[in-house]
Design an enzyme around this catalytic site. Sequence first.
Site, PDB file in Angstrom:
ATOM      1  N   TYR A  57       0.848  -1.195   0.000  1.00  0.00           N
ATOM      2  CA  TYR A  57       0.000   0.000   0.000  1.00  0.00           C
ATOM      3  C   TYR A  57       0.881   1.241   0.000  1.00  0.00           C
ATOM      4  O   TYR A  57       1.758   1.390   0.850  1.00  0.00           O
ATOM      5  CB  TYR A  57      -0.848  -0.054   1.261  1.00  0.00           C
ATOM      6  CG  TYR A  57      -1.900   0.990   1.451  1.00  0.00           C
ATOM      7  CD1 TYR A  57      -2.880   1.207   0.508  1.00  0.00           C
ATOM      8  CD2 TYR A  57      -1.955   1.714   2.643  1.00  0.00           C
ATOM      9  CE1 TYR A  57      -3.881   2.136   0.726  1.00  0.00           C
ATOM     10  CE2 TYR A  57      -2.955   2.641   2.873  1.00  0.00           C
ATOM     11  CZ  TYR A  57      -3.909   2.849   1.912  1.00  0.00           C
ATOM     12  OH  TYR A  57      -4.900   3.767   2.140  1.00  0.00           O
ATOM     13  N   TYR A 211     -10.703  -4.704   8.202  1.00  0.00           N
ATOM     14  CA  TYR A 211      -9.455  -4.176   8.760  1.00  0.00           C
ATOM     15  C   TYR A 211      -9.712  -3.029   9.734  1.00  0.00           C
ATOM     16  O   TYR A 211      -9.135  -2.980  10.822  1.00  0.00           O
ATOM     17  CB  TYR A 211      -8.547  -3.690   7.623  1.00  0.00           C
ATOM     18  CG  TYR A 211      -7.187  -3.219   8.094  1.00  0.00           C
ATOM     19  CD1 TYR A 211      -6.133  -4.117   8.219  1.00  0.00           C
ATOM     20  CD2 TYR A 211      -6.958  -1.891   8.424  1.00  0.00           C
ATOM     21  CE1 TYR A 211      -4.893  -3.694   8.660  1.00  0.00           C
ATOM     22  CE2 TYR A 211      -5.732  -1.460   8.867  1.00  0.00           C
ATOM     23  CZ  TYR A 211      -4.696  -2.362   8.978  1.00  0.00           C
ATOM     24  OH  TYR A 211      -3.464  -1.946   9.427  1.00  0.00           O
ATOM     25  N   HIS A 212     -10.589  -2.120   9.361  1.00  0.00           N
ATOM     26  CA  HIS A 212     -10.797  -0.922  10.172  1.00  0.00           C
ATOM     27  C   HIS A 212     -11.498  -1.232  11.479  1.00  0.00           C
ATOM     28  O   HIS A 212     -11.292  -0.549  12.479  1.00  0.00           O
ATOM     29  CB  HIS A 212     -11.585   0.099   9.347  1.00  0.00           C
ATOM     30  CG  HIS A 212     -10.976   0.306   7.997  1.00  0.00           C
ATOM     31  ND1 HIS A 212     -11.339  -0.463   6.909  1.00  0.00           N
ATOM     32  CD2 HIS A 212      -9.998   1.132   7.581  1.00  0.00           C
ATOM     33  CE1 HIS A 212     -10.613  -0.079   5.873  1.00  0.00           C
ATOM     34  NE2 HIS A 212      -9.798   0.868   6.246  1.00  0.00           N
ATOM     35  N   LYS A 566     -10.299  16.595  17.303  1.00  0.00           N
ATOM     36  CA  LYS A 566      -9.605  16.041  16.140  1.00  0.00           C
ATOM     37  C   LYS A 566      -9.552  17.148  15.093  1.00  0.00           C
ATOM     38  O   LYS A 566     -10.584  17.585  14.590  1.00  0.00           O
ATOM     39  CB  LYS A 566     -10.360  14.843  15.566  1.00  0.00           C
ATOM     40  CG  LYS A 566     -10.378  13.613  16.428  1.00  0.00           C
ATOM     41  CD  LYS A 566      -9.080  12.826  16.346  1.00  0.00           C
ATOM     42  CE  LYS A 566      -8.864  12.219  14.990  1.00  0.00           C
ATOM     43  NZ  LYS A 566      -7.659  11.356  14.967  1.00  0.00           N
ATOM     44  N   ASP A 570      -8.634  13.745   9.470  1.00  0.00           N
ATOM     45  CA  ASP A 570      -8.380  12.411  10.009  1.00  0.00           C
ATOM     46  C   ASP A 570      -9.582  11.938  10.819  1.00  0.00           C
ATOM     47  O   ASP A 570      -9.942  12.556  11.816  1.00  0.00           O
ATOM     48  CB  ASP A 570      -7.122  12.459  10.875  1.00  0.00           C
ATOM     49  CG  ASP A 570      -6.883  11.185  11.653  1.00  0.00           C
ATOM     50  OD1 ASP A 570      -7.373  10.123  11.216  1.00  0.00           O
ATOM     51  OD2 ASP A 570      -6.193  11.242  12.685  1.00  0.00           O
ATOM     52  N   HIS A 572      -9.864   8.773  12.240  1.00  0.00           N
ATOM     53  CA  HIS A 572      -9.572   7.665  13.158  1.00  0.00           C
ATOM     54  C   HIS A 572      -9.700   8.170  14.595  1.00  0.00           C
ATOM     55  O   HIS A 572      -8.937   9.031  15.031  1.00  0.00           O
ATOM     56  CB  HIS A 572      -8.174   7.117  12.905  1.00  0.00           C
ATOM     57  CG  HIS A 572      -8.066   6.340  11.635  1.00  0.00           C
ATOM     58  ND1 HIS A 572      -8.048   6.953  10.407  1.00  0.00           N
ATOM     59  CD2 HIS A 572      -7.986   5.005  11.402  1.00  0.00           C
ATOM     60  CE1 HIS A 572      -7.943   6.023   9.464  1.00  0.00           C
ATOM     61  NE2 HIS A 572      -7.920   4.844  10.040  1.00  0.00           N
TER      62      HIS A 572
END
Length: 728
Positions: A57, A211-212, A566, A570, A572
């Site tokens: 990636y 995955y997340h 945040k 982003d 996350h």
Amino acid sequence: MSRPTPLRNPGLRLKPLYQPSDLTNVPHLSTQPGHPPFLRGPYASMYTQRPWTIRQYSGFADPRETNARLRQQLSNGAQGLSIAFDLPTHRGYDSDDKACSADVGMAGVAIDSVEDMHLMFEGIALDQVSVSMTMNGAALPVMAAFIVAARERGINCGQLRGTLQNDILKEFMARNTYIFAPQPSLRICTDIIEYLHTHLPLFNPISVSGYHFHEAGADPALELALTLLNARTYLEQVRERGLNIDAFCKRMSFFFAVGSDMFSEVAKLRAARVLWCEISEAVGVRQPQARALRMHCQTSGAALSAQAPLNNVVRTTLQALGAVFGGTQSLHTNSWDEALSLPSEEAALLACHTQRILQEESGVCDVIDPWAGSYMMESLTASMCEQARACIADIDAEGGVLAAIQSGSISLRIHRLALEAQARYERGEQTRVGEHADERRAIQPPIAPSVSSQCVREHQRSLLKQLRLKRDEANVRKHLNALRDGTKTQTNLLALCIEAIAARATLGECINALEHVWPRYSQPTRFSQHRYGALKGQCADWCVLQQRVEHFCNRHGRPPHVLLIKLGQDGHDRGIRLIGSVLSDAGFEVTLQPLFQTPQQVKAHLATADCVDLIGVSSLAGAHNELLAELMALIRPRLGELPVVIGGIIPVGDHARLVGLGVAAVFGPGERPVDIAERLLELIETKERQDIPMQPVSVSTRLTKTSASTGSPPDQCSRLPAPGRHLR
């Protein structure tokens, strides 16, 4: 007396000894690879004839720099390309949009138009190389730009091979790079599937991602259940559209994380194939091979350590081996220095060579499904299936995926599991070797490539200016209007977007056209209360912290108030939600702002908020220097020395600069949350002891620990993980 098994995955408790009796009533033991239910792999020969694809990636700064990276990867042995886009591209902004300026080029490549797509793939044969694009919210214009670039190079789109992630549902549950609300987002997703089904038959139109969920805190069973639920939802959408679901399933792929608990991870990947075979058949998929689940895997960014980073080489190798034992079709291995900064070229090369060593030196490709028949593994796989089915049944009982997204229950489930995992580390039930102070050694990381967002931004702005000067504005406007109007009809939106991109509309302009009908969507950011404290129990450090906070409250008649934000694009939020829970349960008053804040929005909030004692900023995407500089310049004239701290992946070389801006503390991956809370209280108390009074901001409605700003009722429900730089 046997040693107790560590609680790496409390849901799958391993026994010290497995025997033949553990296989009683375990199904599918005699099945073969390449045949339903595909327990042993989707293909009969698996790696004995063709190893998994090495797919690293990568996306870096501007398209020309990414082109150099991609070419280098191919020369290093990569067999497919996987593109990382920057966050403004993910969120549908052009690089000259002021809303996202600091993030341009920082966590991937900036793509604004088809001209950028041409530059990124210059000299790369798109009809010969498989290309994976990790794109969801802005999948429509990004896929359109890829198709137009191929067409303009004379390539038959029927020859294009690769995968578009296009998995929008998980964005509302974990990763948060959504643009529109769930229903219009599903419309876009299905239109893309329909167009690729007809015109790009070799291109996978969706890669359903677990995955997340893993990186956000889900255990293997929940990761598996959520992934399969989302996949079932997409399959039902395709069926309602009247498409051939057998043909669709043959082009559907999956994407899983692989952590360090090898046995559970291998069982998860084996169980995934069994469960998807069941689910797809129940939805109406008839052809056996169409029910075979094919997957890409990536090693866990959350498992990486910043304290002893060279140990990450071993972790990544172990996780890669788990993916191979689980039967993955392609694999990305993380670079060992990703908990410190963007991956260096040296570390990225080692990550690629890790896979080559497994393929060429270890012998793992010589045997199909080597775990088949293992008393332990077969029993564990069956247990994983049972747990995932139970999770699916729970969410179905809530009304399904969309209802659970709307209620926030899925996000809350993941958040609670992250809190539990954190508590296990702090109780010593799980460990990361090398993170105790007496185990650490000073490591000089390789020099990571630096990215100047300002330079990338100016370069992209120049390209955009040239593009707009040369194009036919009336033609562009005509196609953008058609795209806007297509939202109200059954016209395929990808077909309309391709025409707009070919006319030289930008990605941001295409998204803006859709925004006229579908406004940008936002959902509350919530953290759990009263769970972390219960998990910590009577731990000495926790009790001391609570006593100190109580003392502060007694002296001031109020709790210390921390504003958590945040900044930038982003999405996350595992770390900041965890810190919110820790501080709240310790007795702090916590206000957690919505995602995607700008410094100007923070300033506006401070102008009307109750007394704020400290601001905590979370940054995982590399835009911290510019965003903090802007924030500090905005708030210093009014608020004086109000302490501001930052946590996340902050390269050591940036610490001095941040301190020079006035940042009071920098917290990196692996910091204990209780230690962070102690340090925050120290900063607040130090400010209180100074002659300069603590700056009360103009008073508005009193906020409490259960305020609407957290979005969390009181009965809701991490040493901090390093999410790595792969913001997939």
